[in-house]
Design a protein around this motif. Structure first.
Motif, PDB file in Angstrom:
ATOM      1  N   ALA A   1     -14.645  -6.910 -29.554  1.00 53.42           N
ATOM      2  CA  ALA A   1     -14.446  -5.624 -28.889  1.00 53.42           C
ATOM      3  C   ALA A   1     -14.558  -4.477 -29.881  1.00 53.42           C
ATOM      4  O   ALA A   1     -15.085  -3.408 -29.558  1.00 53.42           O
ATOM      5  N   THR A   2     -14.070  -4.695 -31.096  1.00 59.62           N
ATOM      6  CA  THR A   2     -14.185  -3.674 -32.143  1.00 59.62           C
ATOM      7  C   THR A   2     -15.645  -3.408 -32.488  1.00 59.62           C
ATOM      8  O   THR A   2     -16.076  -2.259 -32.616  1.00 59.62           O
ATOM      9  N   ASP A   3     -16.409  -4.503 -32.633  1.00 60.53           N
ATOM     10  CA  ASP A   3     -17.837  -4.350 -32.934  1.00 60.53           C
ATOM     11  C   ASP A   3     -18.556  -3.614 -31.809  1.00 60.53           C
ATOM     12  O   ASP A   3     -19.409  -2.752 -32.059  1.00 60.53           O
ATOM     13  N   LEU A   4     -18.229  -3.959 -30.568  1.00 59.53           N
ATOM     14  CA  LEU A   4     -18.848  -3.296 -29.422  1.00 59.53           C
ATOM     15  C   LEU A   4     -18.530  -1.804 -29.414  1.00 59.53           C
ATOM     16  O   LEU A   4     -19.408  -0.970 -29.161  1.00 59.53           O
TER      17      LEU A   4
ATOM     18  N   MET B   1     -23.223 -11.751 -25.365  1.00 57.77           N
ATOM     19  CA  MET B   1     -21.919 -11.721 -26.025  1.00 57.77           C
ATOM     20  C   MET B   1     -21.397 -13.144 -26.238  1.00 57.77           C
ATOM     21  O   MET B   1     -21.689 -14.052 -25.461  1.00 57.77           O
ATOM     22  N   THR B   2     -20.617 -13.337 -27.259  1.00 56.21           N
ATOM     23  CA  THR B   2     -20.044 -14.640 -27.535  1.00 56.21           C
ATOM     24  C   THR B   2     -19.020 -14.982 -26.470  1.00 56.21           C
ATOM     25  O   THR B   2     -18.144 -14.185 -26.141  1.00 56.21           O
ATOM     26  N   LYS B   3     -19.123 -16.161 -25.942  1.00 61.92           N
ATOM     27  CA  LYS B   3     -18.197 -16.588 -24.912  1.00 61.92           C
ATOM     28  C   LYS B   3     -16.858 -16.962 -25.535  1.00 61.92           C
ATOM     29  O   LYS B   3     -16.793 -17.635 -26.571  1.00 61.92           O
ATOM     30  N   TYR B   4     -15.777 -16.558 -24.890  1.00 65.24           N
ATOM     31  CA  TYR B   4     -14.463 -16.941 -25.358  1.00 65.24           C
ATOM     32  C   TYR B   4     -14.082 -18.279 -24.736  1.00 65.24           C
ATOM     33  O   TYR B   4     -14.562 -18.663 -23.672  1.00 65.24           O
ATOM     34  N   ASP B   5     -13.223 -18.996 -25.427  1.00 65.78           N
ATOM     35  CA  ASP B   5     -12.729 -20.262 -24.927  1.00 65.78           C
ATOM     36  C   ASP B   5     -11.863 -20.000 -23.702  1.00 65.78           C
ATOM     37  O   ASP B   5     -10.830 -19.336 -23.785  1.00 65.78           O
ATOM     38  N   ARG B   6     -12.276 -20.517 -22.570  1.00 64.78           N
ATOM     39  CA  ARG B   6     -11.553 -20.233 -21.345  1.00 64.78           C
ATOM     40  C   ARG B   6     -10.193 -20.922 -21.305  1.00 64.78           C
ATOM     41  O   ARG B   6      -9.396 -20.645 -20.410  1.00 64.78           O
ATOM     42  N   SER B   7      -9.952 -21.824 -22.236  1.00 70.06           N
ATOM     43  CA  SER B   7      -8.630 -22.441 -22.277  1.00 70.06           C
ATOM     44  C   SER B   7      -7.556 -21.432 -22.622  1.00 70.06           C
ATOM     45  O   SER B   7      -6.374 -21.648 -22.373  1.00 70.06           O
ATOM     46  N   CYS B   8      -8.000 -20.281 -23.208  1.00 72.90           N
ATOM     47  CA  CYS B   8      -7.040 -19.222 -23.543  1.00 72.90           C
ATOM     48  C   CYS B   8      -6.680 -18.388 -22.325  1.00 72.90           C
ATOM     49  O   CYS B   8      -5.695 -17.659 -22.339  1.00 72.90           O
ATOM     50  N   ASP B   9      -7.521 -18.477 -21.290  1.00 66.42           N
ATOM     51  CA  ASP B   9      -7.289 -17.675 -20.090  1.00 66.42           C
ATOM     52  C   ASP B   9      -6.313 -18.399 -19.190  1.00 66.42           C
ATOM     53  O   ASP B   9      -6.502 -19.570 -18.853  1.00 66.42           O
ATOM     54  N   ARG B  10      -5.310 -17.702 -18.785  1.00 66.75           N
ATOM     55  CA  ARG B  10      -4.326 -18.290 -17.890  1.00 66.75           C
ATOM     56  C   ARG B  10      -4.076 -17.372 -16.717  1.00 66.75           C
ATOM     57  O   ARG B  10      -3.921 -16.168 -16.887  1.00 66.75           O
TER      58      ARG B  10
ATOM     59  N   GLU C   1     -16.222 -10.593 -18.807  1.00 70.75           N
ATOM     60  CA  GLU C   1     -16.045 -11.085 -20.174  1.00 70.75           C
ATOM     61  C   GLU C   1     -15.072 -10.209 -20.963  1.00 70.75           C
ATOM     62  O   GLU C   1     -14.254 -10.716 -21.736  1.00 70.75           O
ATOM     63  N   ARG C   2     -15.152  -8.914 -20.743  1.00 70.09           N
ATOM     64  CA  ARG C   2     -14.228  -8.028 -21.452  1.00 70.09           C
ATOM     65  C   ARG C   2     -12.791  -8.232 -20.980  1.00 70.09           C
ATOM     66  O   ARG C   2     -11.854  -8.198 -21.788  1.00 70.09           O
ATOM     67  N   ARG C   3     -12.619  -8.446 -19.682  1.00 71.29           N
ATOM     68  CA  ARG C   3     -11.266  -8.701 -19.173  1.00 71.29           C
ATOM     69  C   ARG C   3     -10.719 -10.025 -19.710  1.00 71.29           C
ATOM     70  O   ARG C   3      -9.537 -10.115 -20.079  1.00 71.29           O
ATOM     71  N   ARG C   4     -11.566 -11.052 -19.729  1.00 76.04           N
ATOM     72  CA  ARG C   4     -11.108 -12.346 -20.251  1.00 76.04           C
ATOM     73  C   ARG C   4     -10.757 -12.231 -21.732  1.00 76.04           C
ATOM     74  O   ARG C   4      -9.778 -12.828 -22.203  1.00 76.04           O
ATOM     75  N   ALA C   5     -11.582 -11.477 -22.480  1.00 74.61           N
ATOM     76  CA  ALA C   5     -11.309 -11.313 -23.907  1.00 74.61           C
ATOM     77  C   ALA C   5      -9.990 -10.575 -24.124  1.00 74.61           C
ATOM     78  O   ALA C   5      -9.210 -10.927 -25.032  1.00 74.61           O
ATOM     79  N   ALA C   6      -9.737  -9.546 -23.320  1.00 72.31           N
ATOM     80  CA  ALA C   6      -8.474  -8.807 -23.449  1.00 72.31           C
ATOM     81  C   ALA C   6      -7.283  -9.703 -23.142  1.00 72.31           C
ATOM     82  O   ALA C   6      -6.267  -9.689 -23.864  1.00 72.31           O
ATOM     83  N   GLN C   7      -7.391 -10.504 -22.082  1.00 73.54           N
ATOM     84  CA  GLN C   7      -6.301 -11.405 -21.724  1.00 73.54           C
ATOM     85  C   GLN C   7      -6.098 -12.467 -22.796  1.00 73.54           C
ATOM     86  O   GLN C   7      -4.962 -12.839 -23.123  1.00 73.54           O
TER      87      GLN C   7
ATOM     88  N   ILE D   1      -3.756 -11.695 -36.166  1.00 74.25           N
ATOM     89  CA  ILE D   1      -4.195 -12.513 -35.030  1.00 74.25           C
ATOM     90  C   ILE D   1      -4.866 -11.639 -33.971  1.00 74.25           C
ATOM     91  O   ILE D   1      -5.921 -11.989 -33.431  1.00 74.25           O
ATOM     92  N   TYR D   2      -4.243 -10.498 -33.709  1.00 78.82           N
ATOM     93  CA  TYR D   2      -4.837  -9.606 -32.693  1.00 78.82           C
ATOM     94  C   TYR D   2      -6.196  -9.084 -33.157  1.00 78.82           C
ATOM     95  O   TYR D   2      -7.147  -9.016 -32.367  1.00 78.82           O
ATOM     96  N   SER D   3      -6.307  -8.740 -34.432  1.00 81.78           N
ATOM     97  CA  SER D   3      -7.583  -8.258 -34.967  1.00 81.78           C
ATOM     98  C   SER D   3      -8.658  -9.328 -34.868  1.00 81.78           C
ATOM     99  O   SER D   3      -9.825  -9.034 -34.581  1.00 81.78           O
ATOM    100  N   MET D   4      -8.267 -10.580 -35.103  1.00 86.06           N
ATOM    101  CA  MET D   4      -9.228 -11.678 -35.038  1.00 86.06           C
ATOM    102  C   MET D   4      -9.750 -11.850 -33.610  1.00 86.06           C
ATOM    103  O   MET D   4     -10.947 -12.025 -33.401  1.00 86.06           O
ATOM    104  N   PHE D   5      -8.875 -11.774 -32.625  1.00 85.09           N
ATOM    105  CA  PHE D   5      -9.282 -11.985 -31.241  1.00 85.09           C
ATOM    106  C   PHE D   5      -9.978 -10.769 -30.637  1.00 85.09           C
ATOM    107  O   PHE D   5     -10.623 -10.889 -29.602  1.00 85.09           O
TER     108      PHE D   5
END
Length: 222
Positions: free
Chosen positions: A155-158, A1-10, A113-119, A147-151
Protein backbone atom coordinates in the motif's frame (compact mmCIF):
# COMPACT_ATOMS: atom_id res chain seq x y z
CA UNK A 1 -0.74 -6.67 -7.49
CA UNK A 2 0.71 -9.32 -5.21
CA UNK A 3 -1.98 -11.50 -3.75
CA UNK A 4 -2.19 -11.65 0.02
CA UNK A 5 -2.56 -14.93 1.84
CA UNK A 6 -6.28 -15.29 2.35
CA UNK A 7 -5.67 -17.26 5.52
CA UNK A 8 -5.08 -13.85 7.12
CA UNK A 9 -8.58 -12.74 6.16
CA UNK A 10 -11.21 -13.50 8.71
CA UNK A 11 -14.89 -12.76 8.60
CA UNK A 12 -15.83 -10.67 11.66
CA UNK A 13 -17.75 -12.67 14.24
CA UNK A 14 -20.38 -10.51 15.95
CA UNK A 15 -20.36 -12.80 19.01
CA UNK A 16 -16.59 -12.65 19.45
CA UNK A 17 -14.94 -10.38 22.02
CA UNK A 18 -13.97 -7.02 20.54
CA UNK A 19 -10.20 -6.73 20.31
CA UNK A 20 -8.35 -3.44 20.63
CA UNK A 21 -4.84 -2.28 19.98
CA UNK A 22 -3.26 -0.93 23.16
CA UNK A 23 -0.11 1.13 23.58
CA UNK A 24 2.04 1.76 26.68
CA UNK A 25 0.70 4.42 28.98
CA UNK A 26 4.04 6.26 29.21
CA UNK A 27 3.69 9.72 27.71
CA UNK A 28 7.29 9.89 26.52
CA UNK A 29 6.77 6.81 24.35
CA UNK A 30 3.86 8.30 22.45
CA UNK A 31 3.60 11.29 20.18
CA UNK A 32 0.62 13.34 21.29
CA UNK A 33 -1.05 15.94 19.10
CA UNK A 34 -3.58 17.95 21.05
CA UNK A 35 -6.09 20.40 19.72
CA UNK A 36 -9.23 21.97 21.12
CA UNK A 37 -12.44 20.95 19.43
CA UNK A 38 -15.04 23.70 19.52
CA UNK A 39 -18.35 22.92 21.12
CA UNK A 40 -21.32 22.85 18.80
CA UNK A 41 -22.98 25.59 20.83
CA UNK A 42 -20.07 27.91 19.99
CA UNK A 43 -20.68 27.63 16.25
CA UNK A 44 -23.39 29.76 14.69
CA UNK A 45 -25.93 28.32 12.27
CA UNK A 46 -24.50 30.36 9.41
CA UNK A 47 -20.99 29.12 10.18
CA UNK A 48 -22.24 25.51 10.27
CA UNK A 49 -23.81 26.01 6.88
CA UNK A 50 -20.47 27.31 5.59
CA UNK A 51 -18.28 24.65 7.21
CA UNK A 52 -20.28 21.49 6.68
CA UNK A 53 -21.96 19.80 3.77
CA UNK A 54 -25.63 19.00 4.10
CA UNK A 55 -27.46 15.80 3.17
CA UNK A 56 -28.26 17.07 -0.32
CA UNK A 57 -24.57 17.70 -0.96
CA UNK A 58 -23.68 14.17 0.16
CA UNK A 59 -26.39 12.65 -2.02
CA UNK A 60 -25.05 14.58 -5.01
CA UNK A 61 -21.48 13.44 -4.27
CA UNK A 62 -22.58 9.80 -4.06
CA UNK A 63 -24.59 9.93 -7.26
CA UNK A 64 -21.75 11.59 -9.14
CA UNK A 65 -19.17 9.11 -7.82
CA UNK A 66 -21.39 6.16 -8.79
CA UNK A 67 -21.97 7.55 -12.29
CA UNK A 68 -18.26 8.20 -12.89
CA UNK A 69 -17.23 4.78 -11.55
CA UNK A 70 -19.85 2.97 -13.61
CA UNK A 71 -18.88 4.79 -16.79
CA UNK A 72 -15.17 4.14 -16.14
CA UNK A 73 -15.84 0.41 -15.76
CA UNK A 74 -18.00 0.38 -18.88
CA UNK A 75 -15.27 2.04 -20.96
CA UNK A 76 -12.55 -0.22 -19.57
CA UNK A 77 -10.62 2.63 -17.97
CA UNK A 78 -10.41 0.76 -14.68
CA UNK A 79 -8.31 -1.96 -16.36
CA UNK A 80 -5.27 0.26 -15.80
CA UNK A 81 -5.53 -0.65 -12.12
CA UNK A 82 -5.12 -4.37 -12.79
CA UNK A 83 -1.38 -3.69 -12.91
CA UNK A 84 -0.92 -0.39 -11.02
CA UNK A 85 2.66 0.27 -12.01
CA UNK A 86 4.02 3.77 -12.54
CA UNK A 87 3.21 3.90 -16.27
CA UNK A 88 -0.42 2.82 -15.84
CA UNK A 89 -0.95 5.13 -12.89
CA UNK A 90 0.34 8.08 -14.91
CA UNK A 91 -2.25 7.30 -17.58
CA UNK A 92 -4.88 6.95 -14.88
CA UNK A 93 -4.04 10.33 -13.34
CA UNK A 94 -3.71 12.19 -16.64
CA UNK A 95 -6.80 11.02 -18.47
CA UNK A 96 -10.44 10.55 -17.54
CA UNK A 97 -12.93 12.78 -15.79
CA UNK A 98 -12.83 13.27 -12.00
CA UNK A 99 -12.04 9.64 -11.26
CA UNK A 100 -9.01 10.22 -9.01
CA UNK A 101 -9.86 8.85 -5.59
CA UNK A 102 -12.48 6.44 -6.98
CA UNK A 103 -9.99 3.68 -7.79
CA UNK A 104 -11.54 1.00 -5.61
CA UNK A 105 -14.95 1.56 -7.19
CA UNK A 106 -13.70 1.90 -10.76
CA UNK A 107 -12.00 -1.49 -10.50
CA UNK A 108 -13.77 -3.83 -8.09
CA UNK A 109 -10.95 -6.38 -8.01
CA UNK A 110 -8.50 -3.62 -7.10
CA UNK A 111 -10.85 -2.41 -4.37
CA UNK A 112 -11.36 -5.91 -2.94
CA UNK A 113 -7.61 -6.52 -2.81
CA UNK A 114 -7.04 -3.27 -0.98
CA UNK A 115 -9.73 -4.10 1.56
CA UNK A 116 -8.31 -7.58 2.13
CA UNK A 117 -4.82 -6.12 2.52
CA UNK A 118 -6.06 -3.58 5.08
CA UNK A 119 -7.86 -6.28 7.06
CA UNK A 120 -4.80 -8.54 6.91
CA UNK A 121 -2.57 -5.79 8.31
CA UNK A 122 -4.94 -5.14 11.20
CA UNK A 123 -5.24 -8.84 11.98
CA UNK A 124 -1.46 -9.26 11.86
CA UNK A 125 -0.91 -6.46 14.39
CA UNK A 126 -3.57 -7.80 16.75
CA UNK A 127 -2.14 -11.31 16.57
CA UNK A 128 1.36 -9.99 17.20
CA UNK A 129 0.10 -8.03 20.20
CA UNK A 130 -1.52 -11.14 21.68
CA UNK A 131 1.65 -13.20 21.09
CA UNK A 132 3.93 -10.61 22.71
CA UNK A 133 1.64 -10.29 25.71
CA UNK A 134 1.72 -14.03 26.26
CA UNK A 135 5.50 -14.24 25.87
CA UNK A 136 6.78 -10.95 27.29
CA UNK A 137 3.80 -9.59 29.18
CA UNK A 138 3.64 -6.43 27.03
CA UNK A 139 3.67 -5.48 23.37
CA UNK A 140 6.27 -2.98 22.19
CA UNK A 141 5.41 -0.10 19.90
CA UNK A 142 8.52 -0.66 17.80
CA UNK A 143 7.71 -4.30 17.04
CA UNK A 144 4.07 -3.57 16.22
CA UNK A 145 5.21 -0.77 13.92
CA UNK A 146 7.59 -3.13 12.12
CA UNK A 147 4.86 -5.71 11.58
CA UNK A 148 2.38 -3.13 10.35
CA UNK A 149 4.96 -1.63 7.98
CA UNK A 150 5.71 -5.07 6.58
CA UNK A 151 2.05 -5.83 5.87
CA UNK A 152 1.36 -2.38 4.41
CA UNK A 153 4.47 -2.14 2.22
CA UNK A 154 2.47 -2.73 -0.94
CA UNK A 155 0.00 0.00 0.00
CA UNK A 156 2.91 2.33 0.72
CA UNK A 157 4.44 1.62 -2.68
CA UNK A 158 1.08 2.21 -4.36
CA UNK A 159 0.67 5.53 -2.57
CA UNK A 160 4.15 6.64 -3.62
CA UNK A 161 3.52 5.65 -7.25
CA UNK A 162 0.19 7.43 -7.18
CA UNK A 163 1.85 10.54 -5.80
CA UNK A 164 4.40 10.43 -8.62
CA UNK A 165 1.54 10.02 -11.11
CA UNK A 166 -0.29 13.01 -9.62
CA UNK A 167 2.88 15.09 -9.87
CA UNK A 168 3.22 14.06 -13.51
CA UNK A 169 -0.42 14.95 -14.20
CA UNK A 170 -0.05 18.37 -12.57
CA UNK A 171 3.13 19.12 -14.54
CA UNK A 172 1.43 18.01 -17.75
CA UNK A 173 -1.62 20.18 -17.09
CA UNK A 174 0.58 23.13 -16.13
CA UNK A 175 2.55 22.78 -19.38
CA UNK A 176 -0.68 22.59 -21.40
CA UNK A 177 -2.02 25.66 -19.59
CA UNK A 178 1.16 27.61 -20.34
CA UNK A 179 0.90 26.64 -24.02
CA UNK A 180 -2.73 27.77 -24.15
CA UNK A 181 -1.81 31.03 -22.43
CA UNK A 182 1.03 31.64 -24.89
CA UNK A 183 -1.29 30.96 -27.83
CA UNK A 184 -3.89 33.37 -26.42
CA UNK A 185 -1.28 36.09 -25.97
CA UNK A 186 0.05 35.52 -29.49
CA UNK A 187 -3.48 35.67 -30.88
CA UNK A 188 -4.21 38.88 -28.96
CA UNK A 189 -0.99 40.46 -30.25
CA UNK A 190 -1.90 39.53 -33.82
CA UNK A 191 -5.38 40.99 -33.36
CA UNK A 192 -3.91 44.20 -31.98
CA UNK A 193 -1.48 44.44 -34.91
CA UNK A 194 -4.34 43.91 -37.37
CA UNK A 195 -6.49 46.52 -35.63
CA UNK A 196 -3.58 49.00 -35.63
CA UNK A 197 -2.97 48.48 -39.35
CA UNK A 198 -6.68 48.95 -40.08
CA UNK A 199 -6.79 52.08 -37.95
CA UNK A 200 -3.80 53.57 -39.74
CA UNK A 201 -5.34 52.72 -43.10
CA UNK A 202 -8.63 54.35 -42.17
CA UNK A 203 -6.82 57.39 -40.79
CA UNK A 204 -4.73 57.96 -43.91
CA UNK A 205 -7.40 57.14 -46.51
CA UNK A 206 -9.47 60.38 -46.12
CA UNK A 207 -6.35 62.49 -46.40
CA UNK A 208 -5.39 60.75 -49.61
CA UNK A 209 -8.87 61.28 -51.00
CA UNK A 210 -8.82 64.91 -49.87
CA UNK A 211 -5.49 65.54 -51.56
CA UNK A 212 -6.71 63.84 -54.73
CA UNK A 213 -9.86 65.98 -54.78
CA UNK A 214 -7.88 69.16 -54.24
CA UNK A 215 -5.53 68.21 -57.07
CA UNK A 216 -8.46 67.59 -59.42
CA UNK A 217 -9.99 70.93 -58.48
CA UNK A 218 -6.85 72.87 -59.40
CA UNK A 219 -7.09 74.81 -62.72
CA UNK A 220 -5.21 73.38 -65.60
CA UNK A 221 -1.91 75.01 -66.44
CA UNK A 222 -2.10 77.63 -69.20
Amino acid sequence: MTKYDRSCDRTPNPTATKRKLRFPAKVDELEQILTRVRNLSEISREERRTLWYNSLDFDFFKQTARAISKETRRCGGGDLLDYPDEANLKKWACFGHSRRGLERWCNKQHGNERRRAAQASIEAVLQAQDTMKRQDGQATVERLSEIYSMFTQEATDLAQHMGTADEHAVAREKSAYQRRLLMMRSSNNNNRATQTAESQKNYLAPKVRHCSSAYNAMPAAA
